[in-house]
Design a protein around this motif. Structure first.
Motif, PDB file in Angstrom:
ATOM      1  N   GLU A  46       0.820  -1.304  -0.011  1.00  0.00           N
ATOM      2  CA  GLU A  46       0.128  -0.056  -0.136  1.00  0.00           C
ATOM      3  C   GLU A  46       1.064   1.152  -0.095  1.00  0.00           C
ATOM      4  O   GLU A  46       0.558   2.324  -0.729  1.00  0.00           O
ATOM      5  N   ALA A  50       1.002   4.113  -2.931  1.00  0.00           N
ATOM      6  CA  ALA A  50       0.790   5.254  -2.505  1.00  0.00           C
ATOM      7  C   ALA A  50       2.021   6.264  -3.147  1.00  0.00           C
ATOM      8  O   ALA A  50       1.542   7.530  -3.517  1.00  0.00           O
ATOM      9  N   TYR A  53       1.610   6.553  -6.961  1.00  0.00           N
ATOM     10  CA  TYR A  53       0.281   7.361  -7.245  1.00  0.00           C
ATOM     11  C   TYR A  53       0.860   8.793  -7.306  1.00  0.00           C
ATOM     12  O   TYR A  53       0.260   9.598  -8.065  1.00  0.00           O
ATOM     13  N   ALA A  81      -0.795  10.996  -1.332  1.00  0.00           N
ATOM     14  CA  ALA A  81      -1.784   9.923  -1.967  1.00  0.00           C
ATOM     15  C   ALA A  81      -1.896   9.128  -0.604  1.00  0.00           C
ATOM     16  O   ALA A  81      -1.142   8.650   0.241  1.00  0.00           O
ATOM     17  N   GLN A  82      -3.358   8.941  -0.127  1.00  0.00           N
ATOM     18  CA  GLN A  82      -3.411   8.037   1.149  1.00  0.00           C
ATOM     19  C   GLN A  82      -4.295   6.945   0.294  1.00  0.00           C
ATOM     20  O   GLN A  82      -5.239   7.063  -0.366  1.00  0.00           O
ATOM     21  N   ILE A  83      -3.711   5.773   0.893  1.00  0.00           N
ATOM     22  CA  ILE A  83      -4.240   4.423   0.161  1.00  0.00           C
ATOM     23  C   ILE A  83      -4.838   3.547   1.331  1.00  0.00           C
ATOM     24  O   ILE A  83      -4.245   3.484   2.368  1.00  0.00           O
ATOM     25  N   SER A  96      -8.884   1.720  -1.549  1.00  0.00           N
ATOM     26  CA  SER A  96      -9.303   3.015  -1.601  1.00  0.00           C
ATOM     27  C   SER A  96      -8.327   4.179  -1.694  1.00  0.00           C
ATOM     28  O   SER A  96      -7.213   3.630  -1.143  1.00  0.00           O
ATOM     29  N   ALA A  97      -8.600   5.299  -2.342  1.00  0.00           N
ATOM     30  CA  ALA A  97      -7.371   6.209  -2.245  1.00  0.00           C
ATOM     31  C   ALA A  97      -7.952   7.830  -2.222  1.00  0.00           C
ATOM     32  O   ALA A  97      -9.238   8.047  -2.683  1.00  0.00           O
ATOM     33  N   VAL A 134     -11.631   6.556  -5.531  1.00  0.00           N
ATOM     34  CA  VAL A 134     -10.701   7.864  -5.384  1.00  0.00           C
ATOM     35  C   VAL A 134     -11.334   9.170  -5.200  1.00  0.00           C
ATOM     36  O   VAL A 134     -12.356   9.651  -5.786  1.00  0.00           O
TER      37      VAL A 134
END
Length: 141
Positions: A46, A50, A53, A81-83, A96-97, A134
């Motif tokens: 993850e 992140a 991305y 980016a937070q995953i 989810s992002a 997202v």
């Protein structure tokens, strides 16, 4: 399709193993996060997603900005980016992002337009569109 770049990364040992790129530049230990019952102490898929991305989206944003006549200096654009990892109703794992985008030197409407443009050309956004939820938060400073 004309492939512009291709790379290979091998994983051994799953979430508590290692990954290594074919050129050896990427070589990391992996660990299951403490939040998932693991030992932590190393990166995880993850975090890698992140980072990729965020970097890719920021580059897309800079390109869209240049095309619109904006030249952003280093530090004028930040993408975080937070995953998230969760389970769906079928007990399958889902990602989810959330992208937190901060841009200096433009107004809110322009920033949001640039983010929409970046979302349209970012390979990560295009790869997960329709499959991963997202959210985007756009802040100007």
């Amino acid at each position: 399709m004309n492939i512009l770049y291709s790379t290979r990364v091998a994983a051994t040992g799953g979430r508590k193993g290692t990954i290594r790129s074919e050129d050896g530049i990427l070589a990391l230990d992996l660990a299951i996060p403490k939040e998932l019952g693991g030992m932590g102490g190393a990166t995880n898929p993850e975090q890698l997603f992140a980072g990729g991305y965020a970097a890719c989206f920021e580059n897309a944003l800079l390109r869209i900005g240049r095309q619109a006549g904006h030249r952003f200096a280093d530090g004028n654009v930040e993408v975080v980016a937070q995953i998230g990892l969760s389970r769906n109703e079928a007990d399958a794992f889902m990602l989810s992002a959330t992208l937190f985008v901060t841009i200096a030197g433009v107004d809110q409407a322009t920033a949001e337009e640039l983010v929409r443009g970046a979302d349209g050309i970012c390979p990560y956004s295009n790869a997960i569109r329709g499959n991963v939820a997202v959210a985007k938060s756009v802040t100007v400073r």
